[in-house]
Each structure stands twice: as C-alpha cells, then as structure tokens.
Design an enzyme around this catalytic site. Structure first.
Site: not given
Ligand code: IMP
Length: 437
Positions: A23, A26, A50-51, A236
């Site tokens: 977040d 980017k 998400g963007h 991420q």
């Molecule tokens: P997962 O990717 O849904 O398995 O989540 C694993 C961890 O990554 C969690 O702490 C989520 O909040 C974090 N996470 C996954 N995608 C994002 C993102 O796009 N932005 C911020 N945190 C993320």
C-alpha cells in the site's frame, strides 16, 4: 539513469516494487511511467492486492490487472505468477478493460485460485486464528503450486476433462475434503464445496478467459529483445515476501525482482524502483517496529486515509523505518526509491525516522537479516527532524525534486544516506500529476 524522465534510456525493463508492507502508492508511479510504457505487467500476487483507479467520473478498484489499464494503448499483461480469482479476472478483463479501452493479455500458465483455496483460507482465519490474511485463497493456491497438485492453470479452462483430472489426480479432492473436517465447528464457515461445484465455478469463466490467453513470456521476451518499454508492476511488498519478509506474517508469492526472474526469466533491469511512504503502514498481523498505537498513529491514519482498498481494514500506522527500508532495498535489489505521501506528513511540526535497532543490547548491523524476532524484540532509535508544515501550501505544487522545500529535501537526503538508494520521485499530493521528479 539520473531522472525518472530518462528511465528507459538504456532500453531495459523497469520494475516497480513495494519497499515496505504494501500500500505504498505504487500505482501512482506506475501510472506515471505507463504514459511511456508499451507493456505493463503484473507478475505476482492476486486478488489480495487492490488499487483504486479513477476513470472519468467512475471509481474502480483493480486487483489483478496492472495499473497501466487506465492508459489507452498500453498492453496489460497478467503473468504466469499471478494468482487468478476468475470472477475478479472476468470483471477486470472485460468491464474495466472496456471502460479504459485497454488491451489485456492473460498468460496460459497463470494459476487459478479456486473455491477450495478460498475455503481453506477462510477456515484457517476463522475465529481470529490465522495471520490476518485477506482471505482470498492466496496461501492455499501457492501451497498447491509447490506441492504440484490441484493447481489448475488458465490454459486448462479450454478442457473441462483436464480440470477434473487435475482436481482428482493423486486423490487431491478427497484429501482436501477430509482435511476440511478438521475445521468443523469454526463459526461462519460455508459448507465445503462439492467437486462438481468447484469445476462449475471454474468453467463458468471459460468464455471470457480463453480468448485472451497468450504465451506472455514469449511476448515479453520479444519485446525486451526489441528494446520496447516494458514495465513490471509488483503487488504487495518486499517485507511481505515469503523469503525476504517477516515470516510467517507474509504473503505467499514472490514480491521482489526474483519474482520476475522466476516467472519471466528476466533478470536484467534498467531500474528497480522501490516505493515507500514517507511514513509506514501495515495491514494484518506481524511485527511493525515503528508502529504508533497512540493518537499520532490515529492522526496518520485519518490524514493519510489509511484503510485497505481490498478489505477496508484500518491500516496500522507508524514512523518511517529506515532500518527496515535499507534491508528491503538490499533484499529487493532496489536501485532507486520513490517516496510517496510527503503531503500527509506536512501536518506534523516534527517528524521522526527510525535509524537504528538495538537487539540483545547491541546495534543491529546493516548486513543482518531482519527476522520477525529481531523486528519484534529490538529497541528502536529515532532521529527527530523538523516538519514541513510551514511549506504545506507550496509542497503540492512542486514538480521537480530540486524545488522541494529544504526540510523535505533534508528528509529525503536522510533516506538516501541510510538506504544507499537515490530518491527519484516524491509524491506531494493525491492528484495524478502531484509527483516531483
Ligand atoms: P494474503 O496475501 O491474503 O495471504 O495475506 C497475507 C498477509 O499479507 C496479510 O498480513 C495481508 O494483510 C498482507 N497483504 C496481502 N496483500 C496485501 C496488499 O496488497 N497490501 C497490504 N498487505 C497485503
């Protein structure tokens, strides 16, 4: 390469990566670079990202397509490492792409996140027992890639028998159904899907997915050979990478340039830009050394609108952590940095940056691995710097780094000194053009 304006001067691909816990904004930098790029490529992550994009007077959130989607004429590629939730993919590749007038190419070998993956992610998180995932099925989908079973690829949608075979081979479906029984009794769980439901839920998207399939690796390899402008956009961030990040509180797909190498065979970049906020945020559980669990943290959250665009969860907020950013720069092979949301910090008279950790009574050195334990159990030291509130009116109008107020430049220079990466862009406001380069 000294400036963002000549980023493709040597004809090599450019990558944009998250330098913190996601977040970082980017999409803003990608949007800027997309004005020149011919190909914009997502190579990792899935619908956990998400963007938010604004198209005319419409606000949309994209999860799987690169942010390049908003510029007409760009070719938007979903690479072989993107974990595809088909309902999301269909909406973005049809409705949103049509709205934007963009071309979408889907790699045949991109893995599908199916109903069994979503079920297990939700089950493990039920009752607050997981790690705070986005519950999009990312972890279970990656488990199946690694264990080489139950992983349907987009190209398999051409053949329902093949999909059935993948889901039943090596006793996959039956074994998963038995494993699901261990979660029986956890509140709020949907019934485990039947095999026929899983297959039907995949095949429902055939008509929209199959016509867009391609060999993205070949297309991009040719484009790189022809020195076309190719941009890789990470989802991420480096500190959420399963190897470089704060395990087990990470995501499951590769978030560094290694992810591009592993999925596209591309290792040589003209620039590898890490994006970091001028402060720090994190969603989900896991260590966060500079977190502010007080009124200052709440103020950062409100001023910076720090709520997740995928799950709406409030983000945890804290001061900029230069020890973590230095580590991320090393692990991610970053060559440059872009610092976003400097305008949010303008509300503070004084800002703090973390420049050191002490662990077990001794300073943590630059080469050391920042394990979760080190992050959790170390004591942070901070540098106090003057805020730039008195320039709050001037800041949003700066378009060149050299024009930034002196206090902001001091802040950026400190970032450069601690991380060894030159800052080549700075976000000075929420609007598309509010970027100093
Ligand atoms: P997962 O990717 O849904 O398995 O989540 C694993 C961890 O990554 C969690 O702490 C989520 O909040 C974090 N996470 C996954 N995608 C994002 C993102 O796009 N932005 C911020 N945190 C993320």
């Amino acid at each position: 390469m000294e400036s963002l304006a000549d980023i493709w001067e040597d004809g090599k691909p450019v990558g944009v990566f998250g330098g913190q816990w996601g977040d970082e904004g980017k999409g803003r930098l990608v949007d800027f670079l997309t004005a020149q790029a011919e190909f914009v490529i997502r190579f990792n992550g899935g619908a956990n990202a998400g963007h938010t994009i604004i198209v005319g007077d419409k606000k949309e959130v994209t999860h799987l397509l690169p942010s390049g989607i908003i510029r007409r004429g760009t070719k938007n590629v979903v690479g072989p490492g993107v974990l595809c939730t088909l309902a999301v993919l269909r909406h973005e590749a049809t409705a949103i792409a049509d709205l934007c007038g963009a071309e979408v190419l889907l790699d045949r070998s991109a893995p599908v996140v199916h109903a069994i993956h979503r079920w297990f992610d939700a089950a493990r998180e039920a009752g607050g027992q997981g790690i705070g995932t986005t519950k999009r099925g990312i972890g279970p989908a990656c488990e199946d890639i690694a264990s080489r079973r139950g992983s349907v690829r987009l190209g398999d949608l051409t053949d329902v028998d093949r999909v059935r075979e993948i889901l039943t081979r090596n006793n996959y479906y039956n074994e998963r159904r038995c494993a699901a029984e261990a979660f029986c009794g956890r509140a709020g769980l949907e019934p485990f899907p039947t095999l026929e439901e899983v297959i039907a839920d995949i095949m429902a998207y055939k008509g929209d997915v199959v016509p867009r399939l391609c060999d993205a690796r070949a297309i991009i390899a040719r484009a790189v050979k022809q020195r076309k402008k190719v941009l890789f956009e990470a989802a991420q961030a480096i500190l959420l990478d399963p190897f470089a990040g704060t395990a087990p509180h990470t995501t499951s797909s590769l978030c560094t340039r290694a992810g591009v190498g592993a999925t596209f065979g591309i290792y040589d970049f003209g620039a590898v830009i890490g994006v970091a906020k001028a402060y720090a945020t994190r969603v989900g559980d896991g260590p966060f050394p500079t977190e502010l669990e007080d009124a200052t943290g709440d103020r950062l959250r409100e001023l910076g609108h720090e709520y997740g665009s995928t799950t709406g969860r409030p983000r945890r907020c804290g001061w900029l952590d230069l020890v973590a950013l230095r580590y991320a720069a090393r692990m991610g092979g970053l060559t440059h940095l872009a610092i976003t949301k400097l305008d949010t910090l303008a509300a503070f008279d004084e800002v703090k940056v973390c420049t050191g950790y002490t662990f077990n009574g001794r300073p943590v050195e630059a080469e050391e691995t920042l394990t979760s334990k080190v992050m959790r159990d170390s004591v942070q030291s901070y540098l106090r710097l003057p805020g730039w509130g008195r320039h709050a009116e001037r800041l949003p109008n700066c378009r060149r780094l050299a024009d930034l107020p002196e206090d902001v430049r001091t802040y950026l220079e400190r970032i450069e000194t601690e991380t060894g990466c030159p800052v080549i862009a700075a976000g000075v406001g929420p609007e598309r053009e509010q970027l100093a380069i």
